[in-house]
Design an enzyme around this catalytic site. Sequence first.
Site, PDB file in Angstrom:
ATOM      1  N   ASN A   1     -10.539  -2.610  -6.430  1.00 31.23           N
ATOM      2  CA  ASN A   1      -9.717  -1.777  -7.329  1.00 31.23           C
ATOM      3  C   ASN A   1     -10.358  -1.573  -8.703  1.00 31.23           C
ATOM      4  O   ASN A   1      -9.971  -0.655  -9.441  1.00 31.23           O
ATOM      5  CB  ASN A   1      -8.305  -2.367  -7.499  1.00 31.23           C
ATOM      6  CG  ASN A   1      -7.432  -2.197  -6.273  1.00 31.23           C
ATOM      7  OD1 ASN A   1      -6.503  -2.972  -6.055  1.00 31.23           O
ATOM      8  ND2 ASN A   1      -7.711  -1.196  -5.443  1.00 31.23           N
TER       9      ASN A   1
ATOM     10  N   ASP B   1       0.836  -1.208   0.000  1.00 26.33           N
ATOM     11  CA  ASP B   1       0.000   0.000   0.000  1.00 26.33           C
ATOM     12  C   ASP B   1       0.869   1.256   0.000  1.00 26.33           C
ATOM     13  O   ASP B   1       1.975   1.254   0.541  1.00 26.33           O
ATOM     14  CB  ASP B   1      -0.901  -0.017   1.242  1.00 26.33           C
ATOM     15  CG  ASP B   1      -2.045   0.983   1.135  1.00 26.33           C
ATOM     16  OD1 ASP B   1      -2.322   1.465   0.015  1.00 26.33           O
ATOM     17  OD2 ASP B   1      -2.658   1.282   2.171  1.00 26.33           O
TER      18      ASP B   1
HETATM   19  C1  FPP Z   1      -1.866   0.196  -3.356  1.00 31.14           C
HETATM   20  O1  FPP Z   1      -1.439   1.531  -3.486  1.00 31.14           O
HETATM   21  C2  FPP Z   1      -1.362  -0.621  -4.440  1.00 31.14           C
HETATM   22  C3  FPP Z   1      -2.146  -1.160  -5.423  1.00 31.14           C
HETATM   23  C4  FPP Z   1      -3.589  -0.989  -5.488  1.00 31.14           C
HETATM   24  C5  FPP Z   1      -1.581  -1.976  -6.509  1.00 31.14           C
HETATM   25  C6  FPP Z   1      -0.316  -2.694  -6.235  1.00 31.14           C
HETATM   26  C7  FPP Z   1       0.448  -2.727  -7.492  1.00 31.14           C
HETATM   27  C8  FPP Z   1       1.788  -2.674  -7.595  1.00 31.14           C
HETATM   28  C9  FPP Z   1       2.679  -2.704  -6.439  1.00 31.14           C
HETATM   29  C10 FPP Z   1       2.473  -2.574  -8.917  1.00 31.14           C
HETATM   30  C11 FPP Z   1       2.251  -3.670  -9.895  1.00 31.14           C
HETATM   31  C12 FPP Z   1       2.230  -5.033  -9.314  1.00 31.14           C
HETATM   32  C13 FPP Z   1       3.008  -6.071  -9.719  1.00 31.14           C
HETATM   33  C14 FPP Z   1       2.820  -7.408  -9.117  1.00 31.14           C
HETATM   34  C15 FPP Z   1       4.057  -5.944 -10.742  1.00 31.14           C
HETATM   35  P1  FPP Z   1      -2.532   2.666  -3.577  1.00 31.14           P
HETATM   36  O2  FPP Z   1      -2.663   3.065  -5.008  1.00 31.14           O
HETATM   37  O3  FPP Z   1      -3.803   2.239  -2.921  1.00 31.14           O
HETATM   38  O4  FPP Z   1      -1.820   3.787  -2.747  1.00 31.14           O
HETATM   39  P2  FPP Z   1      -2.524   4.933  -1.877  1.00 31.14           P
HETATM   40  O5  FPP Z   1      -3.299   4.244  -0.782  1.00 31.14           O
HETATM   41  O6  FPP Z   1      -1.361   5.708  -1.357  1.00 31.14           O
HETATM   42  O7  FPP Z   1      -3.384   5.722  -2.805  1.00 31.14           O
END
Ligand code: FPP
Length: 247
Positions: A73, A25
């Site tokens: 998501n 996250d």
């Molecule tokens: C949460 O950060 C993360 C995600 C929803 C997606 C996770 C994806 C990756 C780490 C990159 C691609 C994955 C792979 C396996 C190559 P957020 O967007 O919710 O962050 P925030 O809470 O700060 O807005």
Amino acid sequence: MKSKSADNAAPDPSELPRHVAVIMDGNGRWAKKRMLNRVKGHERGADTVRTVVRTSREIGIRYLTLYAFSTENWQRPQTEITALMTLLKRFLDSETREMIDNNIRLNVIGEKERLPEDVQNVFDQTLSATAGNDGMCLTLALSYGGRAEIARAARAAAQAFKDGQIDVTEITPEYLSGFLYTAEIPDPELLIRTSGEIRVSNFLLWQIAYTEIFVTPTLWPDFTREEYLDILKHFKDRERRFGRVSS
Ligand code: FPP
């Protein structure tokens, strides 16, 4: 929990958790702090994924499960969803060779059928190319939700009952576990969540019943090998009693 005694040495393999699960996250906040588009945060987050996969394999973690895309998501802006799907494809393009060379098996949990067809195809190729590997199982949770997973298992049990295959008394936790996406893998001993939020966000709800949870304020793109090793070292200090009394 965040410890200050980080160093680069690998923890003792006998004290490592067999299965580590991670809620990655903070990509969006990482980008926002730098006045960048959220996608840049996901791109840097994908680099952290590479670091954590490599480190896990190197030190002898047997199962690593990463929450890459939740059922919730899908409600994000389409441009962000498309960017995440592209990153997933790019990840497989660049990492499949390494997974083969390092004896890593890829596994996917969640509604894979909801992913765009081209993404599914790339996944299918890597899944079959790594199917025989047994060094580490890397599970990506994609279009995954814990409640949906449990409901799916309940439906399967109800169907078995309706078909006369089982009696209601046979619907035990062990029986239901067999219908979860994770039927073939042990429950995680350790769940790490980055970015400081203290919640489980519908991730592996059934499987984390006795899991130790570590929350670090570090945003996922800033999460390093050193901090990962440090958390693993401190994992052994947690006494796991599973509801029993201390010995
Ligand atoms: C949460 O950060 C993360 C995600 C929803 C997606 C996770 C994806 C990756 C780490 C990159 C691609 C994955 C792979 C396996 C190559 P957020 O967007 O919710 O962050 P925030 O809470 O700060 O807005």
